[in-house]
Enzyme design. Structure first.
Site, short mmCIF file in Angstrom:
data_model
loop_
_atom_site.label_atom_id
_atom_site.label_comp_id
_atom_site.label_asym_id
_atom_site.label_seq_id
_atom_site.Cartn_x
_atom_site.Cartn_y
_atom_site.Cartn_z
N HIS A 194 -50.47 -15.04 4.84
CA HIS A 194 -49.85 -16.33 5.16
C HIS A 194 -49.55 -16.42 6.66
O HIS A 194 -48.49 -16.91 7.05
CB HIS A 194 -48.53 -16.54 4.40
N HIS A 230 -43.62 -11.63 -11.23
CA HIS A 230 -43.67 -12.69 -10.20
C HIS A 230 -45.03 -13.35 -10.31
O HIS A 230 -46.05 -12.66 -10.44
CB HIS A 230 -43.48 -12.01 -8.84
N GLU A 241 -46.51 -15.37 -8.04
CA GLU A 241 -47.30 -15.61 -6.83
C GLU A 241 -48.62 -14.87 -7.01
O GLU A 241 -48.69 -13.78 -7.59
CB GLU A 241 -46.56 -15.13 -5.56
N ASP A 270 -50.74 -13.11 -5.49
CA ASP A 270 -51.11 -11.74 -5.11
C ASP A 270 -50.77 -10.76 -6.23
O ASP A 270 -51.25 -9.62 -6.22
CB ASP A 270 -50.47 -11.32 -3.77
N HIS A 276 -38.53 -13.97 -3.72
CA HIS A 276 -38.38 -15.16 -2.91
C HIS A 276 -38.92 -16.43 -3.56
O HIS A 276 -39.04 -17.45 -2.88
CB HIS A 276 -39.09 -14.92 -1.56
N ASP A 333 -41.72 -7.80 -5.24
CA ASP A 333 -41.74 -7.95 -3.78
C ASP A 333 -40.60 -7.19 -3.09
O ASP A 333 -40.75 -6.75 -1.94
CB ASP A 333 -41.63 -9.44 -3.41
N TYR A 347 -41.43 -6.94 6.42
CA TYR A 347 -41.60 -7.69 5.17
C TYR A 347 -40.35 -8.53 4.89
O TYR A 347 -40.43 -9.72 4.57
CB TYR A 347 -41.86 -6.72 4.01
N HIS A 398 -45.89 -4.11 -3.33
CA HIS A 398 -46.66 -3.93 -2.10
C HIS A 398 -46.28 -2.60 -1.47
O HIS A 398 -45.09 -2.24 -1.42
CB HIS A 398 -46.32 -5.02 -1.07
FE1 FEO Z 1 -44.24 -13.19 -3.42
FE2 FEO Z 1 -46.13 -10.45 -3.00
O1 FEO Z 1 -45.76 -12.15 -3.60
#
Ligand code: FEO
Length: 396
Positions: A25, A79, A81, A83, A147, A166, A194, A228
């Site tokens: 992003h 989550h 999102e 990814d 988030h 995350d 991060y 991550h």
């Molecule tokens: Fe909020 Fe790693 O995605």
């Protein structure tokens, strides 16, 4: 067949390594990215999170080194999102009996919105809910807005592993899965980056999530397995304490000076500010926007008290590079009454560059002890000495 890496007995990392990703992003990821997924081999074979869709083959390859993916019974989607959820459709196709657990109501709604996954295969869970998968009982803690609205973490008391998604993550690709097998300084820096670029706008929610995590008892967390980067096992208390510091909004007596310049006049002011902080004994870093990325500046910004931003005046505006930085910074909701803002810059016939910078810093909620430090054409020795005196005054 790809390799799955054991985290604890019967718990495997089966994620994707995006070694060459250099942007997430628009935030620079100089060490690459990992999309972590974890396979738990119990009576119900359970997959915690997946990967970005383009890493589905890698995920499936690693799972296949342990078990036929068709045997997966449970997918926990901490989550939605993409990814982390992007490969759920591919897994559901291979695992006809698998059921998905996501936070209620946000995660359930987002699964339907992103992938059309809904109905009897989807279960919503809330804080305090548990799921028995055999020897293990997984428990869920919702961490809304850390988030996204759907975020949650999953805890396995049997393994003493917190699957934190995350939270506590880092953009860092490595063949070694634990922080103590990597350069700890780099891992901590990436965890800070991060937080600064992803989690920072949600400090209050992060604080609440931390309280919930601490409610599990830090002594009951042997491994934090984020979505991550690498897992934490030797520095669990350290990363939780670092998050405590990030979420508190505490600032240190240090400064950053961020600027762009056309003909070096604004740069002269920037250097005078740096010298002023040095003379006052305040650690300072200088960032020319032509040479530094917004996401690295925001990492330094996270615990910085004095934030100086400068632009010359171009066509009655600040420079677009400075406007871009301020837009990025404002988006990360840096409001903090402990922070002091200083706008500066040069001008030819109307001091609108520094004035507009000052207006944004005020909107950000910083204390502004000085009007914008605006100097006509090329500042000489006297104004530069005046700037140093002003720094000495507001540093006190
Ligand atoms: Fe909020 Fe790693 O995605």
């Amino acid at each position: 067949m790809l390799t799955a890496m054991q985290i604890k007995p019967d718990v495997y990392w089966v994620g994707g390594l995006d070694w060459n990703a250099r942007s997430f992003h628009g935030y620079t990821t100089e060490d690459g990215i990992t999309y972590n997924a974890y396979l738990i081999m119990d009576e119900k074979v359970t997959l915690i999170d997946t990967t970005k869709a383009t890493f589905a083959d890698e995920l499936i390859g690693r799972i296949s080194s342990i078990i036929d993916p068709a045997e997966i019974d449970v997918i926990i989607a901490n989550h939605i999102e993409m990814d982390h959820s992007g490969s759920i459709p591919a897994i559901l196709e291979l695992a006809p009996h698998a059921e998905v657990y996501a936070s209620a109501p946000a995660g359930v709604k987002e699964l339907a919105a992103h992938f059309g996954i809904a109905g009897e295969r989807v279960h919503g869970v809330k804080t305090g809910d548990t799921l028995s998968i055999g020897r293990r009982t997984l428990s869920f803690v919702q961490t809304a807005m850390v988030h996204w609205p759907d975020n949650m973490v999953t805890y396995s008391a049997y393994d003493k592993i917190l699957f934190s998604n995350d939270a506590f993550g880092q953009h860092f690709a490595s063949g070694a899965r634990f922080e103590d097998e990597n350069d700890l300084h780099e891992i901590m820096l990436q965890a800070c980056k991060y937080y600064a670029n992803i989690v920072q706008p949600y400090g209050k929610q992060a604080d609440a999530a931390l309280a919930a995590v601490k409610g599990l008892g830090i002594e009951n967390i042997e491994v934090i397995a984020p979505s991550h980067g690498v897992c934490w096992r030797s520095h669990v208390a350290d990363i939780i304490s670092a998050y405590d510091g990030f979420a508190s909004g505490a600032v240190k007596e240090k400064a950053i000076v961020v600027y762009d310049s056309m003909w070096h006049s604004t740069e002269k002011i920037a250097l005078a500010l740096v010298d002023g902080f040095l003379a006052s004994g305040v650690p300072v870093k200088l960032f020319d926007l032509k040479a530094n990325h917004n996401s690295d500046i925001m990492t330094e910004f996270l615990d910085t008290k004095y934030v100086c931003v400068g632009s010359p005046t171009l066509n009655s505006q600040m420079l677009p590079t400075v406007a871009g930085f301020l837009t990025y910074m404002r988006g990360l909701s840096p409001r903090n009454e402990k922070r002091i803002g200083v706008a500066f810059g040069s001008y030819g016939w109307a001091p609108l560059g520094p004035k507009n910078v000052g207006a944004v810093l005020e909107e950000c909620g910083f204390q502004m002890p000085e009007k914008p430090l605006a100097y006509n054409w090329i500042p000489g020795e006297e104004p530069l000495e005046e700037i140093k005196a002003k720094v000495a005054a507001f540093v006190g």
